[in-house]
Design a protein around this motif. Sequence first.
Motif, PDB file in Angstrom:
ATOM      1  N   ALA A  22       0.867  -1.229   0.070  1.00 19.32           N
ATOM      2  CA  ALA A  22      -0.191   0.053  -0.069  1.00 19.32           C
ATOM      3  C   ALA A  22       0.841   1.341  -0.040  1.00 19.32           C
ATOM      4  O   ALA A  22       0.427   2.395  -0.766  1.00 19.32           O
ATOM      5  CB  ALA A  22      -0.704   0.037   1.211  1.00 19.32           C
ATOM      6  N   LEU A  24       0.762  -7.655  -4.715  1.00 24.16           N
ATOM      7  CA  LEU A  24      -0.519  -7.722  -4.138  1.00 24.16           C
ATOM      8  C   LEU A  24      -1.308  -9.258  -4.467  1.00 24.16           C
ATOM      9  O   LEU A  24      -1.791  -9.823  -3.528  1.00 24.16           O
ATOM     10  CB  LEU A  24      -1.615  -6.572  -4.509  1.00 24.16           C
ATOM     11  CG  LEU A  24      -1.320  -5.430  -3.655  1.00 24.16           C
ATOM     12  CD1 LEU A  24      -2.183  -4.399  -4.166  1.00 24.16           C
ATOM     13  CD2 LEU A  24      -1.867  -5.546  -2.359  1.00 24.16           C
ATOM     14  N   ARG A  52     -14.593  -4.012   1.675  1.00 22.21           N
ATOM     15  CA  ARG A  52     -13.112  -4.201   1.172  1.00 22.21           C
ATOM     16  C   ARG A  52     -12.869  -3.711  -0.201  1.00 22.21           C
ATOM     17  O   ARG A  52     -11.994  -3.026  -0.423  1.00 22.21           O
ATOM     18  CB  ARG A  52     -13.038  -5.667   1.113  1.00 22.21           C
ATOM     19  CG  ARG A  52     -11.690  -6.182   0.686  1.00 22.21           C
ATOM     20  CD  ARG A  52     -11.441  -6.793  -0.558  1.00 22.21           C
ATOM     21  NE  ARG A  52     -10.430  -7.533  -0.795  1.00 22.21           N
ATOM     22  CZ  ARG A  52      -9.843  -7.734  -1.879  1.00 22.21           C
ATOM     23  NH1 ARG A  52     -10.563  -7.624  -3.082  1.00 22.21           N
ATOM     24  NH2 ARG A  52      -8.658  -8.243  -2.039  1.00 22.21           N
ATOM     25  N   TYR A 107     -10.445  -0.590  -1.307  1.00 21.54           N
ATOM     26  CA  TYR A 107      -9.388  -0.782  -2.385  1.00 21.54           C
ATOM     27  C   TYR A 107      -9.634  -0.261  -3.466  1.00 21.54           C
ATOM     28  O   TYR A 107      -8.755   0.303  -4.369  1.00 21.54           O
ATOM     29  CB  TYR A 107      -9.504  -2.376  -2.694  1.00 21.54           C
ATOM     30  CG  TYR A 107      -8.637  -2.986  -3.621  1.00 21.54           C
ATOM     31  CD1 TYR A 107      -7.152  -2.448  -3.671  1.00 21.54           C
ATOM     32  CD2 TYR A 107      -8.697  -4.213  -4.402  1.00 21.54           C
ATOM     33  CE1 TYR A 107      -6.580  -2.912  -4.536  1.00 21.54           C
ATOM     34  CE2 TYR A 107      -8.007  -4.573  -5.459  1.00 21.54           C
ATOM     35  CZ  TYR A 107      -6.762  -4.217  -5.517  1.00 21.54           C
ATOM     36  OH  TYR A 107      -5.822  -4.746  -6.381  1.00 21.54           O
ATOM     37  N   LEU A 142      -7.482   2.764  -5.381  1.00 20.51           N
ATOM     38  CA  LEU A 142      -6.822   2.545  -6.444  1.00 20.51           C
ATOM     39  C   LEU A 142      -7.247   3.606  -7.773  1.00 20.51           C
ATOM     40  O   LEU A 142      -6.240   4.172  -8.429  1.00 20.51           O
ATOM     41  CB  LEU A 142      -7.139   1.061  -7.150  1.00 20.51           C
ATOM     42  CG  LEU A 142      -6.607   0.607  -8.099  1.00 20.51           C
ATOM     43  CD1 LEU A 142      -5.100   0.260  -7.963  1.00 20.51           C
ATOM     44  CD2 LEU A 142      -7.034  -0.953  -8.522  1.00 20.51           C
ATOM     45  N   GLN A 182      -3.039  -7.872 -10.796  1.00 19.03           N
ATOM     46  CA  GLN A 182      -3.421  -8.230  -9.338  1.00 19.03           C
ATOM     47  C   GLN A 182      -4.174  -9.549  -9.311  1.00 19.03           C
ATOM     48  O   GLN A 182      -3.887 -10.365  -8.839  1.00 19.03           O
ATOM     49  CB  GLN A 182      -4.076  -7.090  -8.545  1.00 19.03           C
ATOM     50  CG  GLN A 182      -4.157  -7.676  -7.294  1.00 19.03           C
ATOM     51  CD  GLN A 182      -5.609  -7.864  -6.814  1.00 19.03           C
ATOM     52  OE1 GLN A 182      -6.600  -7.194  -7.100  1.00 19.03           O
ATOM     53  NE2 GLN A 182      -5.839  -9.444  -6.555  1.00 19.03           N
TER      54      GLN A 182
END
Length: 363
Positions: A60, A79, A212, A216, A220, A236
């Motif tokens: 991160a 990741l 989540r 995320y 991003l 990913q």
Amino acid sequence: MSSLTAPAGRPVPGRGTGHRITHTYTALAQASRELGLQGRTRWFYVLLFGGLVAALGGAATGLILLGDSWLQLLIAGALGLIFTQFAFLGHEASHRQVLASGPANDRAGRVLATLFVGISYAWWMSKHSRHHANPNKLGKDPDIEIDTVSFVEEDAASRTGVMAWFTRRQGWFFFPLLLLEGVNLHINSLRGLFRRGKVEGRWLELGLLAGRFAIYLTLLFWLLPLGLAFAFLSVQLAVFGLYMGASFAPNHIGMPIVPREAKLDFLDKQVRTSRNVAGGWWATVLMGGLNYQIEHHLFPSMPRPHLAKARLLVREHCRAADVPYTETSLLAAWAIVVRHMNRVGLFARDSFQCAMVGELRGR
């Protein structure tokens, strides 16, 4: 397709020899307990979880500091690896390997699977529990049910048209297709949560998944340009799917298939349908303990650090009980997977094949 049959003159294990083998499994389980192999290894899992959280924090940080750079794709790949390692840990919690009590393991597994990995714990438990109860058994094991690929001959034979063409070559497509497995896992777990009937922890998991992905994806697409953000997400998911699939595929693909009517004792069905991957500590780190698949199926709640010692015990036990114990290298296991999938795929129908060719091939 391999079938679980015995050499001529020898009874099929689990029938004539079932009582003897069941009795020896009881002795094997007792021996593992006396050696302390069933005990918890809390500090191992505390350190593992701490290391994975630190790795996630590092990724991160890299994502934030690198900014608009295509080097971000290295972070994306990292990741994918980290999320897979969290999935291994969630898998162990689901088997009661991590903590002392069942409810505590379930809570830990639900957080690991949904919040860290983005997969429904309830969906995984339903599917994976059925697999462990009847590995490679027709009509019982969900892991060999027909999907994009066919794992058994009868399913391959039902393919027609374009899917038949694909199925006949499915072994070569198998590992490239795993690049999409990450997306498939996320979609199937959501479907599992929205299915009819009772789903334990449905709303909790939906909340955790929503949180989540919100955090995320917001992070991003806020930090990266649109094109780079989509490229990051694609890499990913591709690494995650490939790593997950390549770790689980060697476990059972290409091992004997158990007929629907077969009745086997616990030890026989678990050992004969499972394959270990040689390599020692590096294979254990890489595969999250899945390299000791035989021992994991015999002792599902045994912690990862004890599986190597259990392997020595189980291998000798199987030699004495005349039960085949399969172990090979990782590269050899992957090659077996490709060959098996291609061999099964040959049973797909060729829509363009003339009747005479089909008759001659059947002889």
